[in-house]
Design a protein around this motif. Structure first.
Motif, mmCIF file in Angstrom:
data_model
loop_
_atom_site.group_PDB
_atom_site.id
_atom_site.type_symbol
_atom_site.label_atom_id
_atom_site.label_comp_id
_atom_site.label_asym_id
_atom_site.label_seq_id
_atom_site.Cartn_x
_atom_site.Cartn_y
_atom_site.Cartn_z
ATOM 1 N N ASP A 1 0.857 -1.190 0.000
ATOM 2 C CA ASP A 1 0.000 0.000 0.000
ATOM 3 C C ASP A 1 0.887 1.230 0.000
ATOM 4 N N CYS A 2 0.937 1.935 -1.174
ATOM 5 C CA CYS A 2 1.752 3.153 -1.282
ATOM 6 C C CYS A 2 0.922 4.416 -1.184
ATOM 7 N N ASP A 3 -0.377 4.277 -0.917
ATOM 8 C CA ASP A 3 -1.237 5.452 -0.749
ATOM 9 C C ASP A 3 -1.229 5.825 0.726
ATOM 10 N N VAL A 4 -0.220 6.593 1.117
ATOM 11 C CA VAL A 4 0.011 6.891 2.523
ATOM 12 C C VAL A 4 -1.048 7.847 3.061
ATOM 13 N N ARG A 5 -1.487 8.782 2.242
ATOM 14 C CA ARG A 5 -2.450 9.777 2.718
ATOM 15 C C ARG A 5 -3.802 9.139 3.039
ATOM 16 N N GLN A 6 -4.266 8.243 2.183
ATOM 17 C CA GLN A 6 -5.543 7.561 2.406
ATOM 18 C C GLN A 6 -5.330 6.054 2.227
ATOM 19 N N PRO A 7 -4.726 5.406 3.187
ATOM 20 C CA PRO A 7 -4.450 3.972 3.061
ATOM 21 C C PRO A 7 -5.732 3.158 3.074
ATOM 22 N N SER A 8 -5.748 2.088 2.286
ATOM 23 C CA SER A 8 -6.951 1.257 2.172
ATOM 24 C C SER A 8 -6.711 -0.194 2.558
ATOM 25 N N LEU A 9 -5.498 -0.675 2.451
ATOM 26 C CA LEU A 9 -5.253 -2.089 2.740
ATOM 27 C C LEU A 9 -5.523 -2.417 4.202
ATOM 28 N N GLY A 10 -5.258 -1.466 5.093
ATOM 29 C CA GLY A 10 -5.542 -1.718 6.515
ATOM 30 C C GLY A 10 -7.019 -1.993 6.725
ATOM 31 N N ARG A 11 -7.871 -1.266 6.014
ATOM 32 C CA ARG A 11 -9.303 -1.502 6.148
ATOM 33 C C ARG A 11 -9.696 -2.814 5.501
ATOM 34 N N VAL A 12 -9.123 -3.121 4.320
ATOM 35 C CA VAL A 12 -9.489 -4.351 3.615
ATOM 36 C C VAL A 12 -9.072 -5.575 4.433
ATOM 37 N N PHE A 13 -7.871 -5.546 4.962
ATOM 38 C CA PHE A 13 -7.355 -6.724 5.674
ATOM 39 C C PHE A 13 -7.491 -6.599 7.194
ATOM 40 N N ARG A 14 -8.216 -5.570 7.633
ATOM 41 C CA ARG A 14 -8.523 -5.382 9.046
ATOM 42 C C ARG A 14 -7.256 -5.322 9.910
ATOM 43 N N CYS A 15 -6.365 -4.431 9.479
ATOM 44 C CA CYS A 15 -5.123 -4.259 10.251
ATOM 45 C C CYS A 15 -4.783 -2.785 10.375
ATOM 46 N N GLU A 16 -5.782 -1.978 10.669
ATOM 47 C CA GLU A 16 -5.527 -0.547 10.803
ATOM 48 C C GLU A 16 -4.549 -0.303 11.967
ATOM 49 N N GLY A 17 -3.635 0.621 11.746
ATOM 50 C CA GLY A 17 -2.660 1.013 12.759
ATOM 51 C C GLY A 17 -1.432 0.126 12.799
ATOM 52 N N ALA A 18 -1.378 -0.936 12.018
ATOM 53 C CA ALA A 18 -0.213 -1.824 12.015
ATOM 54 C C ALA A 18 0.949 -1.153 11.301
ATOM 55 N N PRO A 19 2.200 -1.428 11.688
ATOM 56 C CA PRO A 19 3.355 -0.838 11.005
ATOM 57 C C PRO A 19 3.377 -1.287 9.538
ATOM 58 N N GLY A 20 3.913 -0.345 8.693
ATOM 59 C CA GLY A 20 3.914 -0.654 7.278
ATOM 60 C C GLY A 20 5.109 -0.076 6.577
ATOM 61 N N VAL A 21 4.874 0.320 5.305
ATOM 62 C CA VAL A 21 5.973 0.701 4.443
ATOM 63 C C VAL A 21 6.640 1.986 4.912
ATOM 64 N N THR A 22 5.871 2.926 5.451
ATOM 65 C CA THR A 22 6.487 4.163 5.930
ATOM 66 C C THR A 22 7.402 3.888 7.118
ATOM 67 N N ASP A 23 6.997 2.980 7.992
ATOM 68 C CA ASP A 23 7.856 2.639 9.121
ATOM 69 C C ASP A 23 9.139 1.989 8.627
ATOM 70 N N LEU A 24 9.046 1.159 7.590
ATOM 71 C CA LEU A 24 10.236 0.523 7.041
ATOM 72 C C LEU A 24 11.157 1.542 6.423
ATOM 73 N N LEU A 25 10.627 2.472 5.658
ATOM 74 C CA LEU A 25 11.462 3.460 4.980
ATOM 75 C C LEU A 25 12.087 4.430 5.967
ATOM 76 N N LEU A 26 11.434 4.651 7.104
ATOM 77 C CA LEU A 26 11.994 5.527 8.123
ATOM 78 C C LEU A 26 13.004 4.790 9.012
ATOM 79 N N GLY A 27 13.138 3.455 8.813
ATOM 80 C CA GLY A 27 14.066 2.666 9.619
ATOM 81 C C GLY A 27 13.520 2.311 10.968
ATOM 82 N N GLN A 28 12.205 2.376 11.126
ATOM 83 C CA GLN A 28 11.590 2.089 12.417
ATOM 84 C C GLN A 28 11.028 0.676 12.483
ATOM 85 N N ALA A 29 11.142 -0.103 11.416
ATOM 86 C CA ALA A 29 10.627 -1.472 11.411
ATOM 87 C C ALA A 29 11.416 -2.285 10.420
ATOM 88 N N LEU A 30 11.381 -3.596 10.640
ATOM 89 C CA LEU A 30 12.056 -4.511 9.730
ATOM 90 C C LEU A 30 11.062 -5.052 8.724
#
Length: 722
Positions: free
Chosen positions: A560-589
């Motif tokens: 999910d690269c739509d950071v402003r209005q993310p949709s995958l969290g709603r589709v897969f019921r994982c809102e608030g889970a760490p994702g691509v932005t956390d990885l790019l910021l070095g805050q997650a593996l």
């Protein structure tokens, strides 16, 4: 626009055509029923002009050859104002509402609207006269004078009276239209009767005028004949003419005098010639006349002149012989002069006598010719008068004969027209023709519907088929993603439908899309799915494509690269889970943010925490490293990007991917918007491999007539399972 495209447009918008084709006839029918019906009665008249044989009266009684101009004149005679005024007087049409506007004006006062406006104006008059004047109804116009009213009603009758010539015939069709069918019949018949009666009356008047003229002509000719005969008798008495005798004697005497006159004139000419010659001094002429003394005298004079000249030449001018010779010359000259005068006097006397003879004969000739001319003139006048008298007798006999024929013509005179068929009371109105109105309105409605359809087609700037995708964007249409209605979904979500219904047309469209990506020259591994604007179905297409590929046995990763209005969290019921932005910021593996779909073997990475500086993250080396790393582990990586027209993130992500898929909402997104977003992607050097039409109404598109609508035909129903 081809015929097939036109038929397809009609199929797509057939309800517009049906609605116009129904509304127009209904409106025409209602309007026709509201109109006041009018009835037309028709009378046919045969125009048969009769010729009158009187030659002297052709200009009065004989009709011209029947031509178009003659028939047109008869039409105008029937429609004349005089005929219309007689019709008005006969039926008292000045008191009819249909033909007299002042009757309607008088009745307007009795209408409820007039009374209401008048009452309101009276009440407002006490408050504001200006306001009362605005509200007050217009007062009725008074009835015009009788003559003007009659003419106005006659003009209204003329407007309703139609006279036509039946083609290639002498038949006149007289029609009259009125709201009263009985009145229409009576007026049509009366117009024909007035026309025939006027013709007969005109002929009677012409015959009457001809009789009067012939009678006056007979009397005039009789007076002229009597006067001529009287003048002949008086002329014979005054000139004493005896036919053939006096004229011959007078002519013989004139001839004898002419002979004597000619001889006398010749003698006079001879005498005058001799006299002129004598006066001119011609010696030869005088010798010819017998003047011998004059001749000898002239010879002596000439001899004396020669002697004088000789002596002067030898002796000089003062010599005595010379003076003597000069004296002899003078004496001979005097003698010659005296003799010449005597001869001239004799010749002059002879000329005067000849001249007197000529004058005497001329006077006798003039006197005799005067008597002859007087006699001949009298004879000529008598002969002319006798010819005039004979001509007057012949003309009198002819006029008497024509007068008798004219008198008999009055008894057998008939009109030049007759009624072929009188008008009957019409059973149905001639206006309005309800059936004709409805048919014409239906045709007009169809034409208007076609115009509306054409306008709608021209005004529709959306994309409706794969053909239009290729024509407008120059891109292949990789798939038509059908719209899933709520009744078809039931309790399932759209994103789950590809898993729940793997044999449905929706799932087949995802497989078609995956096959189109794989069948390219270089099958991409990283695919960006974006759209021109939100609501185009890009996220649904991304999830469905990724799940379909995973169900086919591929290793698929959805990011999910739509950071402003993310949709995958709603589709897969994982809102608030760490994702691509956390990885790019070095805050997650990477291993911590990759998640597994609970319905398929799909791996996905949510967007993660919202980041306003997402553009810098996607432009960083970390993003490029992420894609290089997942390329080794997955067969297909699907990037759900934001709309390309509004967010710069989509262009950056599309530049990093192997291929870009543009989602276009069927019959919703304008072409200009799609072209603009496509231009932005191409400027970013993104590899746009094609487009997908999303949310396609299968039923509507199946009836559209486009070539790619064939897949929705019922004949393919055996291949799908809903």
């Amino acid at each position: 626009m081809t015929v097939a495209a036109l038929i397809a447009a009609l199929r797509r918008r057939r309800w517009v055509l049906i609605l116009c084709a129904l509304l127009f006839p209904i409106a025409a029918y209602v309007a026709a029923k509201q109109l006041t019906p009018r009835y037309t009665a028709s009378t046919t008249v045969m125009f048969e002009p009769t010729d009158y044989a009187a030659r002297e009266l052709q200009s009065i009684l004989r009709d011209e050859t029947t031509t178009d101009a003659v028939l047109a004149s008869q039409v105008e005679v029937i429609r004349s104002l005089s005929v219309a005024r007689r019709i008005v007087r006969e039926f008292n049409l000045t008191e009819s509402e249909e033909f007299s506007w002042w009757v309607n004006e008088a009745k307007r006062v009795e209408t409820l609207r007039y009374r209401w406006q008048d009452a309101l104006a009276r009440r407002l008059g006490a408050i504001s006269p200006n306001l009362a004047e605005l509200v007050a109804p217009e007062p009725p116009e008074p009835m015009p004078p009788e003559e003007e009213a009659n003419i106005s009603a006659a003009e209204a009758v003329r407007n309703r009276l139609l006279v036509q010539v039946v083609r290639n015939s002498r038949v006149l069709n007289i029609q009259f239209t009125s709201e009263d069918p009985k009145l229409a019949t009576e007026v049509a018949n009366m117009a024909a009767e007035l026309y025939i009666a006027d013709q007969l009356e005109m002929k009677f008047n012409a015959v009457r005028r001809a009789n009067d003229w012939l009678d006056s002509r007979v009397a005039q000719l009789r007076r002229e004949l009597q006067l001529t005969e009287s003048r002949i008798a008086e002329l014979r008495t005054s000139s004493g003419l005896t036919r053939g005798v006096s004229a011959g004697l007078a002519t013989e005497q004139v001839s004898r005098i002419n002979t004597d006159l000619i001889e006398s004139r010749n003698l006079l000419a001879t005498a005058e010639a001799r006299l002129n010659a004598a006066r001119a001094g011609g010696g030869a002429d005088l010798t010819a006349l017998g003047a011998a003394n004059l001749t000898s005298g002239r010879a002596a004079r000439d001899e004396a002149r020669r002697d004088l000249e000789r002596l002067q030449a030898t002796l000089g001018s003062n010599h005595p012989d010379v003076r003597a010779a000069r004296s002899r010359l003078a004496e001979t000259e005097r003698a010659v002069g005296g003799e010449t005068s005597r001869v001239v006097q004799a010749l002059d006397a002879e000329a005067r006598a000849a001249r007197a003879r000529v004058r005497s004969l001329e006077e006798a000739l003039r006197s005799q010719e005067a008597r002859v001319n007087q006699s001949q003139s009298a004879e000529i006048q008598v002969a002319a008068l006798e010819r005039d008298a004979e001509a007057s007798r012949s003309l009198l006999r002819a006029v008497l004969e024509r007068s008798q024929q004219t008198v008999s013509q009055t008894a057998i005179e008939k009109p030049d027209a007759r009624v072929l068929s009188p008008a009957t009371v019409p059973g149905e109105p001639s206006f309005p023709k309800v059936s004709l109105f409805v048919v014409a309105a239906a045709i007009l409605g169809v034409l208007f519907g076609l115009l509306v359809i054409w306008f709608l087609e021209q005004a529709d700037s959306t994309i409706r088929s794969g053909e239009e995708v290729r024509a407008a964007l120059g891109l292949p249409c990789l798939a038509l993603v059908p719209m899933l209605r709520r009744g078809l979904l039931g309790r399932h979500r759209v994103e789950d439908y590809v898993v729940r219904k793997p044999l449905s047309p929706f799932s087949e469209s995802m497989r078609t899309l995956r096959a189109a990506l794989w069948l390219g020259t270089e099958p991409p591994r990283v695919v960006v799915i974006t759209a021109a604007r939100p609501g185009e179905g890009k996220t649904t297409t991304s999830v469905a494509l990724a799940r379909s590929a995973a169900m086919n046995g591929e290793r698929v990763l959805l990011i999910d690269c739509d950071v402003r209005q993310p949709s995958l969290g709603r589709v897969f019921r994982c809102e608030g889970a760490p994702g691509v932005t956390d990885l790019l910021l070095g805050q997650a593996l990477l291993e911590r943010i990759i998640r597994r779909d609970h319905l398929s073997s799909l791996d996905y990475i949510p967007a993660g925490a919202a980041e306003i500086h997402s553009l810098g993250l996607f432009m960083s080396e970390a993003m490029a490293g992420l894609l290089d790393r997942v390329r080794r582990d997955y067969d297909l990586i699907v990037l759900d990007a934001p709309p390309a027209l509004a967010m710069a993130d989509a262009r950056v992500v599309a530049r990093l991917a192997d291929a870009t898929l543009l989602c276009i909402r069927w019959r919703d997104t304008p072409r200009s918007v799609v072209r603009n977003s496509l231009g932005l992607l191409e400027e970013a050097h993104a590899r746009v491999v094609g487009a997908a039409l999303t949310q396609v109404d299968a039923k509507v598109h199946g009836r559209s007539g486009y070539a790619d609508a064939e897949v929705y035909h019922p004949r393919y129903g055996g291949y799908f399972r809903e």
